[in-house]
Design a protein around this motif. Structure first.
Motif, PDB file in Angstrom:
ATOM      1  N   LEU A  29     -92.502  15.430 -36.880  1.00 55.65           N
ATOM      2  CA  LEU A  29     -92.919  14.280 -36.072  1.00 55.65           C
ATOM      3  C   LEU A  29     -92.240  14.236 -34.701  1.00 55.65           C
ATOM      4  O   LEU A  29     -92.778  13.650 -33.760  1.00 55.65           O
ATOM      5  CB  LEU A  29     -92.614  12.982 -36.822  1.00 55.65           C
ATOM      6  CG  LEU A  29     -93.432  12.726 -38.089  1.00 55.65           C
ATOM      7  CD1 LEU A  29     -92.884  11.520 -38.833  1.00 55.65           C
ATOM      8  CD2 LEU A  29     -94.903  12.509 -37.750  1.00 55.65           C
ATOM      9  N   LEU A  30     -91.079  14.868 -34.593  1.00 57.40           N
ATOM     10  CA  LEU A  30     -90.305  14.810 -33.348  1.00 57.40           C
ATOM     11  C   LEU A  30     -90.566  16.044 -32.476  1.00 57.40           C
ATOM     12  O   LEU A  30     -90.967  17.086 -32.973  1.00 57.40           O
ATOM     13  CB  LEU A  30     -88.810  14.743 -33.666  1.00 57.40           C
ATOM     14  CG  LEU A  30     -88.305  13.481 -34.368  1.00 57.40           C
ATOM     15  CD1 LEU A  30     -86.808  13.601 -34.626  1.00 57.40           C
ATOM     16  CD2 LEU A  30     -88.594  12.232 -33.543  1.00 57.40           C
ATOM     17  N   PRO A  31     -90.344  15.888 -31.173  1.00 60.49           N
ATOM     18  CA  PRO A  31     -90.439  17.061 -30.295  1.00 60.49           C
ATOM     19  C   PRO A  31     -89.451  18.140 -30.734  1.00 60.49           C
ATOM     20  O   PRO A  31     -88.356  17.832 -31.198  1.00 60.49           O
ATOM     21  CB  PRO A  31     -90.067  16.494 -28.912  1.00 60.49           C
ATOM     22  CG  PRO A  31     -90.340  15.027 -29.014  1.00 60.49           C
ATOM     23  CD  PRO A  31     -90.052  14.646 -30.418  1.00 60.49           C
ATOM     24  N   ALA A  32     -89.848  19.375 -30.596  1.00 58.09           N
ATOM     25  CA  ALA A  32     -88.996  20.489 -31.019  1.00 58.09           C
ATOM     26  C   ALA A  32     -87.645  20.440 -30.310  1.00 58.09           C
ATOM     27  O   ALA A  32     -87.572  20.252 -29.096  1.00 58.09           O
ATOM     28  CB  ALA A  32     -89.693  21.813 -30.729  1.00 58.09           C
ATOM     29  N   GLY A  33     -86.589  20.593 -31.075  1.00 60.37           N
ATOM     30  CA  GLY A  33     -85.244  20.643 -30.501  1.00 60.37           C
ATOM     31  C   GLY A  33     -84.622  19.302 -30.186  1.00 60.37           C
ATOM     32  O   GLY A  33     -83.495  19.260 -29.679  1.00 60.37           O
ATOM     33  N   LEU A  34     -85.317  18.202 -30.474  1.00 61.65           N
ATOM     34  CA  LEU A  34     -84.752  16.890 -30.145  1.00 61.65           C
ATOM     35  C   LEU A  34     -83.498  16.605 -30.974  1.00 61.65           C
ATOM     36  O   LEU A  34     -82.518  16.067 -30.468  1.00 61.65           O
ATOM     37  CB  LEU A  34     -85.794  15.789 -30.366  1.00 61.65           C
ATOM     38  CG  LEU A  34     -85.359  14.372 -29.946  1.00 61.65           C
ATOM     39  CD1 LEU A  34     -84.984  14.339 -28.471  1.00 61.65           C
ATOM     40  CD2 LEU A  34     -86.463  13.354 -30.241  1.00 61.65           C
ATOM     41  N   ILE A  35     -83.541  16.993 -32.250  1.00 63.55           N
ATOM     42  CA  ILE A  35     -82.344  16.839 -33.086  1.00 63.55           C
ATOM     43  C   ILE A  35     -81.530  18.129 -32.989  1.00 63.55           C
ATOM     44  O   ILE A  35     -81.953  19.174 -33.478  1.00 63.55           O
ATOM     45  CB  ILE A  35     -82.713  16.576 -34.557  1.00 63.55           C
ATOM     46  CG1 ILE A  35     -83.522  15.294 -34.703  1.00 63.55           C
ATOM     47  CG2 ILE A  35     -81.449  16.473 -35.407  1.00 63.55           C
ATOM     48  CD1 ILE A  35     -83.859  14.935 -36.141  1.00 63.55           C
ATOM     49  N   SER A  36     -80.383  18.061 -32.354  1.00 61.26           N
ATOM     50  CA  SER A  36     -79.543  19.245 -32.209  1.00 61.26           C
ATOM     51  C   SER A  36     -78.855  19.559 -33.540  1.00 61.26           C
ATOM     52  O   SER A  36     -78.755  18.700 -34.422  1.00 61.26           O
ATOM     53  CB  SER A  36     -78.492  19.021 -31.121  1.00 61.26           C
ATOM     54  OG  SER A  36     -77.588  17.995 -31.513  1.00 61.26           O
ATOM     55  N   GLU A  37     -78.371  20.777 -33.674  1.00 64.52           N
ATOM     56  CA  GLU A  37     -77.697  21.178 -34.907  1.00 64.52           C
ATOM     57  C   GLU A  37     -76.449  20.329 -35.186  1.00 64.52           C
ATOM     58  O   GLU A  37     -76.253  19.878 -36.314  1.00 64.52           O
ATOM     59  CB  GLU A  37     -77.334  22.668 -34.848  1.00 64.52           C
ATOM     60  CG  GLU A  37     -78.545  23.601 -34.917  1.00 64.52           C
ATOM     61  CD  GLU A  37     -79.353  23.407 -36.192  1.00 64.52           C
ATOM     62  OE1 GLU A  37     -78.731  23.221 -37.260  1.00 64.52           O
ATOM     63  OE2 GLU A  37     -80.589  23.433 -36.126  1.00 64.52           O
ATOM     64  N   PRO A  38     -75.578  20.078 -34.187  1.00 64.58           N
ATOM     65  CA  PRO A  38     -74.410  19.216 -34.443  1.00 64.58           C
ATOM     66  C   PRO A  38     -74.819  17.801 -34.844  1.00 64.58           C
ATOM     67  O   PRO A  38     -74.186  17.180 -35.704  1.00 64.58           O
ATOM     68  CB  PRO A  38     -73.659  19.226 -33.107  1.00 64.58           C
ATOM     69  CG  PRO A  38     -74.094  20.476 -32.431  1.00 64.58           C
ATOM     70  CD  PRO A  38     -75.523  20.664 -32.833  1.00 64.58           C
ATOM     71  N   MET A  39     -75.882  17.287 -34.212  1.00 64.80           N
ATOM     72  CA  MET A  39     -76.350  15.944 -34.546  1.00 64.80           C
ATOM     73  C   MET A  39     -76.857  15.895 -35.974  1.00 64.80           C
ATOM     74  O   MET A  39     -76.558  14.960 -36.734  1.00 64.80           O
ATOM     75  CB  MET A  39     -77.459  15.531 -33.565  1.00 64.80           C
ATOM     76  CG  MET A  39     -77.899  14.078 -33.678  1.00 64.80           C
ATOM     77  SD  MET A  39     -79.210  13.709 -32.486  1.00 64.80           S
ATOM     78  CE  MET A  39     -78.374  14.070 -30.941  1.00 64.80           C
TER      79      MET A  39
END
Length: 315
Positions: A66-76
């Motif tokens: 559902l989210l744009p690609a890469g919006l959630i970073s790995e650390p997040m």
């Protein structure tokens, strides 16, 4: 106790057809405000942190779609997963045994102590697995002065869950720090193929005094059923402080186990009573007194079965 039930049904096609018949003025009036990336992340975090038992990865997959690609970073993502695992006192396999991810076991953001084996292990929070080649011996007992009592309590409670919980679904851990013992009992039973899952968390603090030991805790239960719907049950019980006379390590361990067993039984019996009363009280109250055919509904289960058998026989 707190209980929550939610049934979700959406129809995107209907919503689209309805909006297409609005006038230009109505379109302007009902124009949807664009959601910022920060708001999207807050929504995503809400869904992830409230994922039902055993379904964090499934929710994560849907959220990423559902989210744009890469919006959630790995650390997040690692931070969200860590918070979810800690909140739910997640069990992680450690060879033939398991460890708890909880505050009492945490050494740093990715390392947790296993009091049974005396090891500190690294954890990948997103996959809920141990990190390879990241296991080392602990420096020593968590608190040497309480180690005898901690070990005795852990043994008694391990025997207790072996008889009271389903095999391989529950884990008990006891930690010692700052003059206190922390007891964590968690269980998780999953059957996602048949659309249900559930968890049980029982956490306790035992404060060691000169003449007595004070124990208080909380029990939380969660169940999820999602075949053709989305129904969730969440309930919790705060267990008030109780004093236990100080004695030998074995006597105190038995007294603490007895207290925990009593409180867990109260919760179990309360749930069973609620389920028994749902037909006569909850479901009955949800229906109209007189149905459309003007005949009162019979709530006699034997009569209903008889009618069903006669109907099937007539076919």
């Amino acid at each position: 106790s707190d209980e929550a039930a939610e049934i979700v049904h959406t129809s995107a096609g209907s919503a689209y057809s309805f909006s297409s018949r609005r006038t230009m003025a109505e379109e302007e009036e009902f124009e949807v405000e664009e959601v910022s990336d920060e708001e999207k992340l807050q929504i995503a975090q809400h869904y992830l942190l409230n994922a039902p038992p055993g379904q964090f990865e499934d929710v994560l997959k849907d959220v990423k779609n559902l989210l744009p690609a890469g919006l959630i970073s790995e650390p997040m993502l690692a931070g969200m997963a860590r918070e979810y695992n800690t909140k739910n006192m997640k069990m992680v396999a450690n060879g033939d045994s398991k460890i708890h991810i909880c505050k009492a076991a945490e050494q740093d953001a990715t390392h947790y102590i296993d009091p049974k084996s005396g090891q500190v292990v690294g954890v990948n929070h997103v996959t809920a697995t141990l990190l390879e080649d990241d296991t080392q011996p602990a420096a020593g007992p968590m608190e040497p002065a309480l180690e005898e009592q901690r070990a005795a309590l852990e043994q008694v409670l391990s025997d207790y869950i072996a008889t009271q919980y389903y095999d391989d679904t529950a884990l008990c851990s006891v930690y010692a720090k700052d003059g206190e013992l922390t007891v964590v009992i968690s269980a998780e039973k999953l059957n996602l193929r048949n659309f249900w899952s559930g968890s049980w968390i029982s956490s306790w603090t035992v404060k060691v005094g000169a003449a007595s030991m004070d124990i208080e805790g909380e029990i939380k239960v969660r169940a999820h059923y999602f075949e053709d719907g989305n129904v969730q049950l969440q309930t919790k019980k705060a267990c008030a402080n109780t004093s236990i006379p100080k004695g030998s390590a074995g006597d105190v361990a038995s007294a603490v186990q007895s207290h925990i067993a009593t409180e867990e039984k109260v919760v179990q019996e309360g749930l069973e009573e609620m389920y028994t009363g749902m037909t006569e009280e909850t479901f009955k109250a949800m229906r109209r007194v007189m149905p459309v055919h003007r005949n009162k509904v019979s709530w006699n289960i034997n009569e209903a079965r008889l009618n069903a058998n006669l109907t099937s026989a007539g076919k």
